[in-house]
Design a protein around this motif. Structure first.
Motif, PDB file in Angstrom:
ATOM      1  N   MET A  16      52.562  27.028  21.238  1.00 53.54           N
ATOM      2  CA  MET A  16      51.932  27.832  22.220  1.00 53.54           C
ATOM      3  C   MET A  16      52.390  29.434  21.755  1.00 53.54           C
ATOM      4  O   MET A  16      53.488  29.766  21.538  1.00 53.54           O
ATOM      5  N   GLY A  17      51.345  30.283  21.772  1.00 55.49           N
ATOM      6  CA  GLY A  17      51.673  31.672  21.435  1.00 55.49           C
ATOM      7  C   GLY A  17      52.490  32.396  22.498  1.00 55.49           C
ATOM      8  O   GLY A  17      52.282  32.213  23.731  1.00 55.49           O
ATOM      9  N   GLU A  18      53.227  33.280  21.992  1.00 57.76           N
ATOM     10  CA  GLU A  18      54.305  33.922  23.128  1.00 57.76           C
ATOM     11  C   GLU A  18      53.347  35.162  23.401  1.00 57.76           C
ATOM     12  O   GLU A  18      52.475  35.770  22.932  1.00 57.76           O
ATOM     13  N   TYR A  19      53.716  35.565  24.839  1.00 58.69           N
ATOM     14  CA  TYR A  19      52.699  36.820  25.398  1.00 58.69           C
ATOM     15  C   TYR A  19      53.663  37.270  26.400  1.00 58.69           C
ATOM     16  O   TYR A  19      54.617  36.988  26.724  1.00 58.69           O
ATOM     17  N   VAL A  20      53.142  38.547  26.706  1.00 56.36           N
ATOM     18  CA  VAL A  20      53.961  39.425  27.657  1.00 56.36           C
ATOM     19  C   VAL A  20      53.052  39.732  28.619  1.00 56.36           C
ATOM     20  O   VAL A  20      51.789  40.130  28.601  1.00 56.36           O
ATOM     21  N   ILE A  21      53.511  39.512  30.097  1.00 58.01           N
ATOM     22  CA  ILE A  21      52.573  39.804  31.143  1.00 58.01           C
ATOM     23  C   ILE A  21      52.923  41.516  31.724  1.00 58.01           C
ATOM     24  O   ILE A  21      54.243  42.107  31.645  1.00 58.01           O
ATOM     25  N   SER A  22      51.791  42.334  31.475  1.00 61.04           N
ATOM     26  CA  SER A  22      52.038  43.733  31.907  1.00 61.04           C
ATOM     27  C   SER A  22      51.337  44.118  33.313  1.00 61.04           C
ATOM     28  O   SER A  22      50.371  43.376  33.403  1.00 61.04           O
ATOM     29  N   CYS A  23      51.645  45.126  33.584  1.00 61.36           N
ATOM     30  CA  CYS A  23      50.954  45.866  34.843  1.00 61.36           C
ATOM     31  C   CYS A  23      51.585  47.201  34.910  1.00 61.36           C
ATOM     32  O   CYS A  23      52.069  47.660  34.126  1.00 61.36           O
ATOM     33  N   CYS A  24      50.957  48.008  36.094  1.00 59.13           N
ATOM     34  CA  CYS A  24      51.263  49.341  36.280  1.00 59.13           C
ATOM     35  C   CYS A  24      52.237  49.490  37.579  1.00 59.13           C
ATOM     36  O   CYS A  24      52.475  48.582  38.266  1.00 59.13           O
ATOM     37  N   SER A  25      52.777  50.542  37.905  1.00 60.94           N
ATOM     38  CA  SER A  25      53.926  50.759  38.720  1.00 60.94           C
ATOM     39  C   SER A  25      53.607  51.034  40.055  1.00 60.94           C
ATOM     40  O   SER A  25      54.167  50.919  41.047  1.00 60.94           O
ATOM     41  N   SER A  26      52.138  50.703  40.596  1.00 57.97           N
ATOM     42  CA  SER A  26      51.462  50.625  41.876  1.00 57.97           C
ATOM     43  C   SER A  26      51.712  48.983  42.289  1.00 57.97           C
ATOM     44  O   SER A  26      51.129  48.927  43.369  1.00 57.97           O
ATOM     45  N   ILE A  27      52.497  48.378  41.724  1.00 55.45           N
ATOM     46  CA  ILE A  27      52.674  47.066  42.051  1.00 55.45           C
ATOM     47  C   ILE A  27      53.769  47.022  43.285  1.00 55.45           C
ATOM     48  O   ILE A  27      53.605  46.080  44.258  1.00 55.45           O
ATOM     49  N   ASP A  28      54.365  48.238  43.586  1.00 53.64           N
ATOM     50  CA  ASP A  28      55.229  48.237  44.703  1.00 53.64           C
ATOM     51  C   ASP A  28      56.333  47.060  44.984  1.00 53.64           C
ATOM     52  O   ASP A  28      56.734  46.624  45.937  1.00 53.64           O
ATOM     53  N   ILE A  62      44.036  40.134  23.878  1.00 53.26           N
ATOM     54  CA  ILE A  62      44.530  41.119  24.898  1.00 53.26           C
ATOM     55  C   ILE A  62      43.833  40.960  26.061  1.00 53.26           C
ATOM     56  O   ILE A  62      42.156  40.987  25.855  1.00 53.26           O
ATOM     57  N   TYR A  63      44.194  40.464  27.107  1.00 49.39           N
ATOM     58  CA  TYR A  63      43.269  40.176  28.219  1.00 49.39           C
ATOM     59  C   TYR A  63      43.735  41.139  29.348  1.00 49.39           C
ATOM     60  O   TYR A  63      44.945  41.523  29.658  1.00 49.39           O
ATOM     61  N   ILE A  64      42.530  41.786  29.931  1.00 50.15           N
ATOM     62  CA  ILE A  64      42.710  42.723  31.064  1.00 50.15           C
ATOM     63  C   ILE A  64      42.025  42.109  32.364  1.00 50.15           C
ATOM     64  O   ILE A  64      41.038  41.674  32.184  1.00 50.15           O
ATOM     65  N   VAL A  65      42.996  42.018  33.339  1.00 49.95           N
ATOM     66  CA  VAL A  65      42.563  41.446  34.594  1.00 49.95           C
ATOM     67  C   VAL A  65      42.420  42.554  35.529  1.00 49.95           C
ATOM     68  O   VAL A  65      43.504  43.402  35.953  1.00 49.95           O
ATOM     69  N   ASP A  66      41.464  42.619  36.451  1.00 52.28           N
ATOM     70  CA  ASP A  66      41.299  43.639  37.583  1.00 52.28           C
ATOM     71  C   ASP A  66      41.696  42.623  38.849  1.00 52.28           C
ATOM     72  O   ASP A  66      41.273  41.766  39.149  1.00 52.28           O
ATOM     73  N   SER A  67      42.949  43.300  39.252  1.00 54.46           N
ATOM     74  CA  SER A  67      43.580  42.561  40.347  1.00 54.46           C
ATOM     75  C   SER A  67      42.844  42.335  41.567  1.00 54.46           C
ATOM     76  O   SER A  67      42.908  41.556  42.258  1.00 54.46           O
ATOM     77  N   LEU A  68      41.880  43.398  41.902  1.00 52.53           N
ATOM     78  CA  LEU A  68      41.145  43.501  43.100  1.00 52.53           C
ATOM     79  C   LEU A  68      42.289  43.673  44.283  1.00 52.53           C
ATOM     80  O   LEU A  68      41.914  43.348  45.452  1.00 52.53           O
ATOM     81  N   SER A  93      50.053  28.440  29.231  1.00 52.18           N
ATOM     82  CA  SER A  93      49.476  29.254  28.156  1.00 52.18           C
ATOM     83  C   SER A  93      49.185  30.644  28.696  1.00 52.18           C
ATOM     84  O   SER A  93      48.587  30.797  29.872  1.00 52.18           O
ATOM     85  N   ILE A  94      48.605  31.753  27.976  1.00 54.67           N
ATOM     86  CA  ILE A  94      48.356  32.793  28.482  1.00 54.67           C
ATOM     87  C   ILE A  94      46.636  32.484  28.811  1.00 54.67           C
ATOM     88  O   ILE A  94      46.365  33.060  30.097  1.00 54.67           O
ATOM     89  N   ASP A  95      45.937  31.662  28.243  1.00 53.92           N
ATOM     90  CA  ASP A  95      44.622  31.270  28.693  1.00 53.92           C
ATOM     91  C   ASP A  95      44.519  30.771  30.215  1.00 53.92           C
ATOM     92  O   ASP A  95      43.897  31.038  30.910  1.00 53.92           O
ATOM     93  N   GLU A  96      45.462  30.004  30.393  1.00 54.28           N
ATOM     94  CA  GLU A  96      45.745  29.182  31.769  1.00 54.28           C
ATOM     95  C   GLU A  96      46.165  30.231  32.723  1.00 54.28           C
ATOM     96  O   GLU A  96      45.636  30.154  33.981  1.00 54.28           O
ATOM     97  N   VAL A  97      47.118  31.036  32.412  1.00 54.61           N
ATOM     98  CA  VAL A  97      47.458  32.139  33.301  1.00 54.61           C
ATOM     99  C   VAL A  97      46.290  33.071  33.733  1.00 54.61           C
ATOM    100  O   VAL A  97      46.320  33.489  34.997  1.00 54.61           O
ATOM    101  N   ARG A  98      45.626  33.617  32.577  1.00 53.33           N
ATOM    102  CA  ARG A  98      44.456  34.387  33.119  1.00 53.33           C
ATOM    103  C   ARG A  98      43.453  33.749  33.890  1.00 53.33           C
ATOM    104  O   ARG A  98      43.033  34.293  34.914  1.00 53.33           O
ATOM    105  N   GLU A  99      43.132  32.491  33.843  1.00 55.31           N
ATOM    106  CA  GLU A  99      42.186  31.660  34.362  1.00 55.31           C
ATOM    107  C   GLU A  99      42.854  31.622  36.039  1.00 55.31           C
ATOM    108  O   GLU A  99      41.990  31.892  36.743  1.00 55.31           O
TER     109      GLU A  99
END
Length: 294
Positions: free
Chosen positions: A1-13, A117-123, A145-151
């Motif tokens: 399974m490929g290694e991946y990083v979960i990323s976000c922006c500081s507005s997560i509070d 590189i997957y970009i998810v709009d959190s809504l 996996s990154i695909d399972e997490v994205r789904e």
């Protein structure tokens, strides 16, 4: 399974300790208070208390999203290490960060054709956005996996409930997050709007209620209606407050009375600088997993 990083922006509070513990890559929005500019770096450069003090004194505030160049720099570092990227953005209904992040990936995908590189709009926004990212970290740590997490992210983001109230809509109107028409609330009558993040990720006034005591009660009634399994709900529940611990604790106590499986499990978070610039002080946000949004 490929290694991946979960990323976000500081507005997560969510706080800095959480980001380090969950091993999340965080990019910073920029905020402007009066003539001064600061990075939204977990309150290290400017605290929300100072922001509120200056807002109430009449200084104007605004924010700027993470720009394309910053996304490219951050993502390139991760990709250069042979890892994939799953980045979750603040709701496209209130910010342009999703589009910027998507634009940043176009050149990078050519530069790193073997990487994902997957970009998810959190809504989502504030700690509802943070809750979604926290869920994704749980799945990553469980070996998904990154695909399972994205789904999962694309499916579950529409079920994170955001119910909130704020003593005054003044700053939301100034920032363009709520229309002037929706903001015509009778302050003389002590009307407090109960608001929600809609399915499209925008902010909506759902009800206009007289008095904070009644709006807190109504908030919990909505949770009884929309939470997974009703009052048997035992999932994540966050309360985010903006210098309003008194109302946060009242809401917490009422939730623990009505939802016995949440006794001692509700997490209180604090509104961060980016969102603070748009709401002003006093806001209370209730967040949990539930049914489809209203």
């Amino acid at each position: 399974m490929g290694e991946y990083v979960i990323s976000c922006c500081s507005s997560i509070d969510m706080d800095e300790a959480w980001a380090k513990e969950r091993q999340v890559n965080v990019l910073f929005h920029n905020i402007f208070v009066g003539q001064d500019e600061y990075p939204d770096n977990f309150g290290r450069s400017i605290s929300t208390h100072e922001i509120y003090t200056r807002m109430l004194a009449g200084e104007l505030t605004k924010t700027s999203q993470v720009n394309i160049e910053d996304y490219e720099t951050s993502f390139r570092k991760i990709l250069s290490e042979g890892k994939d990227v799953l980045h979750v953005t603040l709701s496209s209904g209130i910010s342009g960060t999703y589009n910027s992040a998507k634009l940043a990936t176009s050149d990078l995908q050519e530069e790193f054709p073997d990487r994902k590189i997957y970009i998810v709009d959190s809504l989502s926004a504030s700690s509802g956005y943070g809750m979604l990212v926290d869920d994704l970290c749980d799945l990553r740590d469980a070996g998904k996996s990154i695909d399972e997490v994205r789904e999962y992210a694309e499916k579950e983001k529409k079920h994170i409930q955001h119910w909130f109230f704020v003593p005054s809509l003044k700053f939301l109107i100034l920032g363009g997050r709520v229309s002037k028409a929706a903001g015509m609330i009778g302050s003389v009558l002590n009307i407090v709007p109960l608001m929600d993040v809609a399915p499209d990720g925008t902010l909506k006034v759902i009800e206009k209620i007289r008095g904070k005591k009644k709006v807190i009660e109504r908030d919990v009634e909505m949770m009884e209606k929309y939470a997974e399994h009703g009052t048997d709900y035992d999932g994540k529940c966050f309360i985010t407050e903006a210098e309003n611990m008194e109302d946060a604790e009242k809401l917490l106590n009422l939730i623990e009375q009505r939802f016995p499986k949440l006794q001692g499990k509700v997490r209180i978070c604090h509104l961060g600088p980016t969102i603070a610039c748009h709401t002003g002080p006093g806001v209370i946000v209730l967040l949990y997993h539930g049914k489809d949004r209203v």
